[in-house]
Design an enzyme around this catalytic site. Structure first.
Site, PDB file in Angstrom:
ATOM      1  N   ARG A   1      29.255  72.094  34.563  1.00  0.00           N
ATOM      2  CA  ARG A   1      29.096  73.197  33.735  1.00  0.00           C
ATOM      3  C   ARG A   1      29.405  74.633  34.304  1.00  0.00           C
ATOM      4  O   ARG A   1      29.624  75.669  33.773  1.00  0.00           O
ATOM      5  CB  ARG A   1      27.720  72.912  32.871  1.00  0.00           C
ATOM      6  CG  ARG A   1      27.832  71.907  31.888  1.00  0.00           C
ATOM      7  CD  ARG A   1      26.736  71.617  30.977  1.00  0.00           C
ATOM      8  NE  ARG A   1      27.088  70.579  30.108  1.00  0.00           N
ATOM      9  CZ  ARG A   1      26.124  70.030  29.066  1.00  0.00           C
ATOM     10  NH1 ARG A   1      24.980  70.451  29.119  1.00  0.00           N
ATOM     11  NH2 ARG A   1      26.489  69.346  28.298  1.00  0.00           N
TER      12      ARG A   1
ATOM     13  N   TYR B   1      35.301  71.594  26.898  1.00  0.00           N
ATOM     14  CA  TYR B   1      35.062  70.622  27.426  1.00  0.00           C
ATOM     15  C   TYR B   1      33.592  70.738  28.149  1.00  0.00           C
ATOM     16  O   TYR B   1      32.988  71.942  28.413  1.00  0.00           O
ATOM     17  CB  TYR B   1      36.356  69.925  28.588  1.00  0.00           C
ATOM     18  CG  TYR B   1      36.539  70.777  29.803  1.00  0.00           C
ATOM     19  CD1 TYR B   1      36.296  72.147  30.024  1.00  0.00           C
ATOM     20  CD2 TYR B   1      37.963  70.356  30.237  1.00  0.00           C
ATOM     21  CE1 TYR B   1      36.849  72.735  31.141  1.00  0.00           C
ATOM     22  CE2 TYR B   1      38.629  70.985  31.250  1.00  0.00           C
ATOM     23  CZ  TYR B   1      37.880  72.108  31.687  1.00  0.00           C
ATOM     24  OH  TYR B   1      38.655  72.899  32.729  1.00  0.00           O
ATOM     25  N   GLU B   2      33.039  69.801  29.047  1.00  0.00           N
ATOM     26  CA  GLU B   2      32.009  69.584  29.515  1.00  0.00           C
ATOM     27  C   GLU B   2      30.714  70.054  28.712  1.00  0.00           C
ATOM     28  O   GLU B   2      29.740  70.666  29.098  1.00  0.00           O
ATOM     29  CB  GLU B   2      31.902  70.440  30.811  1.00  0.00           C
ATOM     30  CG  GLU B   2      32.748  70.058  31.888  1.00  0.00           C
ATOM     31  CD  GLU B   2      32.881  68.562  32.421  1.00  0.00           C
ATOM     32  OE1 GLU B   2      31.806  67.988  32.096  1.00  0.00           O
ATOM     33  OE2 GLU B   2      33.644  68.347  32.863  1.00  0.00           O
ATOM     34  N   GLY B   3      31.148  69.633  27.451  1.00  0.00           N
ATOM     35  CA  GLY B   3      29.912  69.922  26.354  1.00  0.00           C
ATOM     36  C   GLY B   3      30.565  71.275  25.611  1.00  0.00           C
ATOM     37  O   GLY B   3      30.433  72.520  26.047  1.00  0.00           O
TER      38      GLY B   3
ATOM     39  N   GLN C   1      26.141  73.586  24.383  1.00  0.00           N
ATOM     40  CA  GLN C   1      25.715  74.504  25.343  1.00  0.00           C
ATOM     41  C   GLN C   1      24.229  75.331  24.707  1.00  0.00           C
ATOM     42  O   GLN C   1      23.283  75.598  25.105  1.00  0.00           O
ATOM     43  CB  GLN C   1      26.494  75.410  26.002  1.00  0.00           C
ATOM     44  CG  GLN C   1      27.526  75.040  26.637  1.00  0.00           C
ATOM     45  CD  GLN C   1      27.291  73.898  27.953  1.00  0.00           C
ATOM     46  OE1 GLN C   1      26.463  74.070  28.349  1.00  0.00           O
ATOM     47  NE2 GLN C   1      28.235  72.797  27.900  1.00  0.00           N
TER      48      GLN C   1
END
Lengths: 600, 600
Positions: free
Chosen positions: A296, A440-442, A447
């Site tokens: 992240r 991406y990555e959440g 977030q």
């Protein structure tokens, strides 16, 4: 052809003069990271990124990746050779542990490499990009046998790693995964299922690829409490470390994406592939979060990265392209028209980009330092404080950094007028590539919820209180610097709005948690702006000190002061507006029935 | 496969209940535009757009256009047949003059067609899209001979028109054009030069294409005062109207664009092509502005259009896709997860889109009505008032509409998470297509300067004062409607901020015009938000009246009131922040020397 020159002077300013890395030289891993070493790493990496990776960016976008009939994937022309140079130079190993072939330097420096690589070539950077996170997960959770077998080759990037989370029916909600892991008699598992959106799932850069895969063992709970993590090598590794047979994992197809065409985003099919469990059964999500948190921060840096390269190209275009005349009268009467640079609205976009990219660079570098201090600071108290702060800021760096990074790319594309829409100029690619970082990555909504739903309340709000105190202290610390009085007042006010919004959440979240969810995104942006304000105060103070010391480079420091002023004037007013929106709560937002959204 | 259903109920609500078109039925052209006729046109056009054009949108993006070896251009599969249906149904002729084959209906209805067509298929809509503007220019400036020769076929879309302004070295600053027009002995001109970014410059939809081309005659002044406008047909037209020889104008290549792939954006080469002057020598820019102003409103509608279709698809996805649980506890415990719809951050994005698209639809339809009234209102005073208002609002509809339209597309793509980034879902296309609308027909920075640099001060600020009065009147008019008290207060406050910003410009623009340029973009957005607030007040009032009258469709009207409340809560706070930024002026923005932007 788009240009990229690594902003090494700015990086060195932040590391050496703002964060003053040398003050930590007594800590393990920092001893070799003196100003000379920092300068050498920064300049060399900048050169590599600008000269080797940047020239492959546009062609990589245009060519994309090719999946061959046998399921192998060919990366764009030049990527393989560039990766060989990257691997040989050890750019991916700077902050990895020495015992597995890394260089043991501060994470901070690893982050600089991530920035420069992602800026020069986002798609390329994603091949080695996830390996560091995979290494972290293996380091902290895998058995010594697995570590011995995989870590050295991964740390040294002879092999690359992947993260296999998403499936067609689930991304954010990993409790819904269907990939199964059935125990074999030898202690390994047979993994069967389909994973999608797997970055660098298949490619021709390394002889092996180590997949980290989430799957469910037989009888595991249905929820996210029933997920285990497995190592699944593309090619089996014999006990002596030599490569054996092909494992039953293949790339089924490549996704057709808006951007990052140079990266192979794969549908991965596991057909009874052999895997080994990492850590404990049903505790896979915790291990995955170790990868995810590192990733992240890296994604937040990507938000800055595309904004930076888009900004550099817009600056060049605004100097070269002549249209119209300055509002104040011809700036260059001998020419038929003035450069775009004279127009305030062009300046507005460029100054917005300058204030964001420089502020964001300082913000993530501070984040990198916090990562290091969370592991290596001398006292437990200092380690805890650093860990609190970086846990709090990770979703902000990711979410605010990529939202604002994308917007900045769009604005820089706007500077080009019609030419910005034509692929050959490269601005479209920056926008298209930057877009993925918000997802991406959440996704950034995730977030925001991580920030307000988990991080804020943790330990009675200890982390956010420390953040507020840090900002107030920075405002107070410039009391003797009248040039920063305006900015300090604006940041203090913005910090006050953020405190008030926090209080509002506490008072209104109890009765209805949707009141927090409805303001999460706004809160994340408020904290992002205040965070950048904090960095601009620190940068402004460092610039004033340098000017007073007469160390030269006067125009560099003076520009910092002007940009700090601009940041205060043009960024901080949004904090108040975001607070006002946030404090309207969730009533109108959640009131309508689903049918009211149907188009009729 | 993305969906699109034309929002006919919403369109009819605005036209019949908010603008109350029937009150104008005594005006020429309005007599046939009663509610029944409006409903019929809206429903039929909506059907055509949804059923014929929308299914060709994604495939058109994927296939793009092909330039063949002979310079001809093949449009994507299905476009030719769809255009035949469009032309036969007369969708492009609704508001064109009857004497040249049009239907003489209000422009308002023509705008509805533009919305539905652009929403269903932006790239397709651009083929006939510029013809109406070309027709306007020919109508008002060309000689009777030229009108007789070209207008009927263009009005009926048997031939399509283009606008040829941009050249490699100039777009906004047309004084720099190099295309030359040398008089022939027969009164025609030989046109030579290269034009770029020519939308629909070449295609296979019609047997002829009529180019309107800006060029300079020998000895013309260097500036924009030396530009003339020419008609250059692709195929020469004999005096009897039959087609003759091929003219010396060819498509040299197609541009590779970020989006609108289904539209042929051409480099056009004029090699001594035969053209005829439209209007007076050196007065071409005025004629071009006639085309441009019509086109700018159309582009504003395109901003809404992509936002609308992106919204519709995001609503569907948010209902179908299940991830996680509502913050308030499982909404559908019998399922493994709740629909995305339960999450406040998803709702935030959908409500933002709903409040924008519905507000923007009302805003442009009011604009369409103003265009009609500027020509056809009973008294000169009313015509002048309408002309003032639409002149003022055109850059706002274009600039704010497309900025916010693009942002909305990005947010709707975000609802899809990773799937939003995959081309097959269609969300990427909406974003990529929407992006051009911020750029073409005058980039939005140019719109902002048109607004603050020209439109504000015109006739002593008469137009903007009328706008302020209109907003204040709308706030006062809902005094008896407590459900709108909150919104009225918020809009009144926002209008006050806009007035104050206007005053600030007057006070600070004299000493330094850059102070106006530095705030132009913010001002345009402030006026956009206030304009939408005005429309939400009017829509809210109409909804309350309908509910009181008990005309049925209760949930439709109730949703309007909730969305109006949401608009007030979540859109209006930005106006204050924009004002605060604007009032910081241009000092910090313009202070840095060019060198300070160089990366080092």
């Amino acid at each position: 052809m788009p240009i990229y020159k690594a902003p090494t002077r700015d990086t060195r300013f932040v590391i050496n003069e703002v964060l003053q890395l040398e003050q930590f030289s007594q800590l393990p891993g920092f001893e070799n990271a003196g100003a000379d070493m920092v300068d050498a790493v920064v300049e060399e990496c900048g050169k590599f990124a600008s000269e080797v990776l940047a020239p492959l960016n546009l062609s990589g976008d245009q060519q994309g990746c090719t999946r061959n009939a046998d399921g192998s994937v060919t990366t764009p022309a030049g990527f393989k050779e560039a990766f060989r140079l990257y691997q040989e130079a050890g750019w991916g190993t700077l902050s990895s542990p020495v015992e597995f072939g890394g260089q043991g330097m501060p994470h901070l420096l690893g982050f600089v490499v991530e920035e420069y690589v992602a800026t020069a070539n986002h798609a390329f950077g994603m091949y080695p990009g996830l390996t560091a996170g995979a290494v972290s997960a293996i380091l902290s959770k895998a058995s010594p046998d697995l570590q011995a077998k995989y870590l050295h080759k991964m740390v040294t990037n002879q092999w690359l790693g992947t993260m296999n989370l998403t499936e067609p029916q689930c991304g954010t909600d990993l409790g819904l995964i269907r990939t199964r892991a059935v125990p074999n008699i030898d202690g390994s598992y047979a993994i069967t299922g389909t994973k999608i959106f797997i970055s660098a799932g298949e490619h021709d850069l390394t002889e092996n690829i180590i997949h980290l895969v989430l799957a469910k063992t037989p009888g595991a709970p249905e929820s996210s409490k029933g997920i285990s993590l497995f190592i699944v090598p593309k090619i089996m590794v014999d006990d002596d470390g030599s490569l054996g047979a092909r494992n039953a994992v293949t790339c089924g197809s490549l996704e057709h994406k808006m951007g990052i065409h140079g990266n192979a985003t794969c549908v991965m099919n596991y057909d009874g592939a052999t895997g080994w469990m990492v850590g404990e059964e049903n505790k896979g999500l915790a291990a995955m979060f170790i990868m995810m948190n590192a990733a992240r921060l890296g994604v937040g840096i990507q938000g800055l990265a595309q904004a930076e390269v888009a900004y550099q190209n817009a600056v060049r275009y605004a100097q070269d392209r002549r249209q119209g005349r300055a509002l104040t009268g011809p700036a260059e009467p001998q020419e038929k028209a003035d450069p775009l640079f004279v127009h305030p609205d062009i300046r507005r976009m460029l100054m917005d980009a300058k204030a964001f990219t420089e502020g964001m660079r300082a913000f993530y570098l501070w984040g990198g330092l916090l990562v290091d201090l969370s592991h290596k600071a001398a006292s437990e108290e200092e380690r805890r404080l650093a860990d609190d702060m970086i846990s709090l800021l990770t979703p902000v760096i990711k979410g605010y950094g990529t939202d604002k990074g994308f917007d900045t790319c769009v604005q820089m594309q706007q500077v080009f007028g019609g030419h910005g829409y034509i692929e050959e100029w490269g601005m479209s690619q920056f926008v298209r590539d930057a877009r993925i970082a918000q997802i991406y990555e959440g996704a950034n909504g995730v977030q925001a919820m991580d920030l307000v739903g988990r991080k804020l309340a943790l330990n009675g709000g200890r982390a956010v209180q420390a953040f507020f105190a840090e900002v107030d202290a920075a405002c107070a610390a410039v009391n003797d610097k009248p040039q920063l009085a305006g900015l300090a007042g604006q940041v203090e006010k913005a910090n006050g709005e953020l405190k008030a919004a926090t209080m509002w959440f506490m008072q209104n979240g109890m009765t209805n948690p949707n009141n927090v969810g409805a303001g999460a995104h706004h809160y994340m942006h408020m904290m992002g702006i205040v965070g950048l304000g904090l960095m601009w105060l620190k940068m402004g103070a460092a610039a004033i000190d340098a000017l007073a010391a007469g160390t030269g480079d006067k125009s560099f420091y003076e520009a910092k002061l002007v940009t700090a002023r601009y940041f205060g004037e043009r960024f901080t007013p949004d904090v108040g507006a975001l607070r006002r929106k946030l404090e309207t709560g969730s009533a109108a937002m959640m009131e309508l029935p689903v049918e009211a959204f149907a188009t009729a």
